[in-house]
Design an enzyme around this catalytic site. Structure first.
Site, PDB file in Angstrom:
ATOM      1  CE1 TYR A 144      26.640  -7.270 -36.095  1.00 57.81           C
ATOM      2  CE2 TYR A 144      26.373  -8.507 -34.060  1.00 57.81           C
ATOM      3  CZ  TYR A 144      27.107  -8.199 -35.186  1.00 57.81           C
ATOM      4  OH  TYR A 144      28.312  -8.822 -35.399  1.00 57.81           O
ATOM      5  CE  LYS A 162      25.103 -12.318 -27.739  1.00 57.12           C
ATOM      6  NZ  LYS A 162      26.476 -11.858 -27.826  1.00 57.12           N
ATOM      7  CG  ASP A 190      18.870 -12.318 -33.574  1.00 57.90           C
ATOM      8  OD1 ASP A 190      19.174 -12.989 -32.561  1.00 57.90           O
ATOM      9  OD2 ASP A 190      19.691 -11.660 -34.229  1.00 57.90           O
TER      10      ASP A 190
END
Ligand code: HOZ
Length: 428
Positions: free
Chosen positions: A145, A268, A240
């Protein structure tokens, strides 16, 4: 069993105003049943709900809370930054400090740009790779994702997979067709696609440790093969590291696996719990971005002073303590305990962990890719989730999410978590 009447009432009210009652689908508890609890506050390793229940939290706001919730250095940094202005839309010194910090931690990053979320980071990195190579097609891996931009919501993990919609409606077929999806940890599939289409592939994007279909690791040699094939074909390799960046070590997963990607994406932790994203890498690629180059990317709130201050405070706190070895130790304690109680109860569990990230699959088969992850007994996961919640432990409400440990967790928290699992298993 904890009572959550206020949460239930708030959820019923929220359903009238917001689609599904939530602002991000995976929060809705659809995969595990029941209604979500509503947060009242969070501190250290714990989150409290509006009914006065307190939970040991392994979601950690989906990764950013590596120092625990409301970590004092971060709160102080935000407070002091806010007094100087909450947004400038003008360059400011903390953007420079943050860029220097990221470069010093992650050697593959020669230049970096800040944006507002992990989704923006991956979306922008893909556009940049296309602009740089003059090619359209990209490769991603099923179950990975990379946020919710069109071309990446193809066989996606996280909430999309949780809700059974890994291919989203609303993505034009013409866009989806530019995304080639491969199974993870399958060297033959990788070789074949590069052999047939290598010169057309702008970028390969991957989570070096896929953590949006649960959690599984790259097999030895797989990342090296990927690096070799992308280099040979002039394809941009995009790591990622939105979840793994600064969590698995100072240089993230790429540091741990010794991989040098062309571009990396962050989010994050780098925002210390405020909305942020970043992408960076080779200077010759990054310089294709406007205003130097022809690839456009922008944002009113990009490099926001509160987010920069919070992120810097988080990185400083991690670097100035034994954070990563402490996280490894806590992770090891959790793994040991969970494996032991599952074994004692004769429940087949694959407990997967790297550092402070973990996932338990209810299957006796090893898990190396999405197909393996799908063998997990998800009905059993849902019962486990609720059993743990009722015993004061909050895990992600989906089989297809990773758990996170923070430096605020203690061995006592871990022990309480293991005892809660033991009690859940005993009740089955
Ligand atoms: N970004 C997280 C990926 N596992 C999930 C958070 C969300 O989708 O709300």
């Amino acid at each position: 069993m904890s009572v959550r009447l206020r949460s239930e009432a708030l959820f019923a009210e929220s359903l009238k105003h917001t689609p599904g009652g939530v602002n991000s689908p995976v929060r809705a508890f659809r995969a595990v049943g029941g209604t979500p609890f509503f947060a009242a506050s969070a501190s250290g390793s714990r989150v409290s709900d509006v009914d006065g229940n307190s939970y040991i939290d392994y979601v950690g706001t989906w990764g950013p809370a590596i120092l625990g919730h409301a970590a004092p250095p971060i709160v102080r940094a935000i407070q002091s930054a806010a007094e100087r202005g909450t947004s400038f839309g003008i360059p400011h010194s903390q953007e420079v400090t943050m860029a220097q910090r990221v470069k010093s931690l992650v050697p593959s990053v020669e230049k970096v740009r800040f944006c507002n979320s992990g989704t923006e980071a991956t979306m922008s990195a893909i556009r940049l790779a296309r602009g740089f190579t003059g090619r359209d097609r990209i490769i991603k891996f099923d179950g990975c994702y990379h946020g919710h931009s069109d071309g990446l919501l193809v066989k996606a993990g996280s909430g999309a997979l949780t809700l059974g919609n890994p291919d989203s409606a609303g993505v034009p077929a013409a866009v989806a067709q530019q995304t080639v999806v491969l199974p993870f940890n399958d060297p033959e599939a990788l070789r074949e696609v590069f052999q047939n289409q290598g010169r057309d592939i702008a970028a390969v994007i991957l989570e070096l440790v896929p953590a949006n279909a649960g959690l599984y690791l790259p097999q030895p040699g797989y990342l090296e093969l990927l690096r070799q094939l992308t280099r040979d074909h002039g394809t941009v390799l995009i790591a990622d590291e939105v979840m793994t960046g600064f969590r698995l070590g100072p240089a993230g997963a790429q540091g741990g696996f010794g991989l040098t990607p062309d571009l990396s994406c962050f989010g994050k932790i780098i925002g210390g719990g405020l909305p942020v994203g970043a992408f960076g890498g080779r200077a010759d690629i990054m310089d294709y971005l406007a205003p130097l180059g022809p690839v456009y990317q922008a944002g009113t709130l990009s490099g926001n002073p509160l987010a920069m201050a919070a992120g810097l405070a988080a990185l400083e706190a991690l670097q100035s303590t034994d954070a990563w070895s402490r996280l490894e130790n806590l992770g090891g304690e959790l793994e040991q305990g969970m494996v032991a109680v599952a074994k004692a109860a004769q429940i087949p569990v694959q407990f997967q962990r790297i550092g402070s990230m973990f996932c338990g699959y209810f299957t006796n088969q090893p898990v190396w890719n999405l197909a393996d992850a799908m063998h997990s007994d998800r009905a059993r996961f849902a019962r486990f989730f609720h059993g743990m919640l009722d015993r004061g432990v909050y895990l992600a409400p989906s089989q297809f999410e990773a758990g996170f440990i923070s430096t605020a967790h203690t061995s006592a928290d871990i022990e309480a978590t293991v005892r809660a699992a033991e009690s859940v298993f005993a009740s089955w």
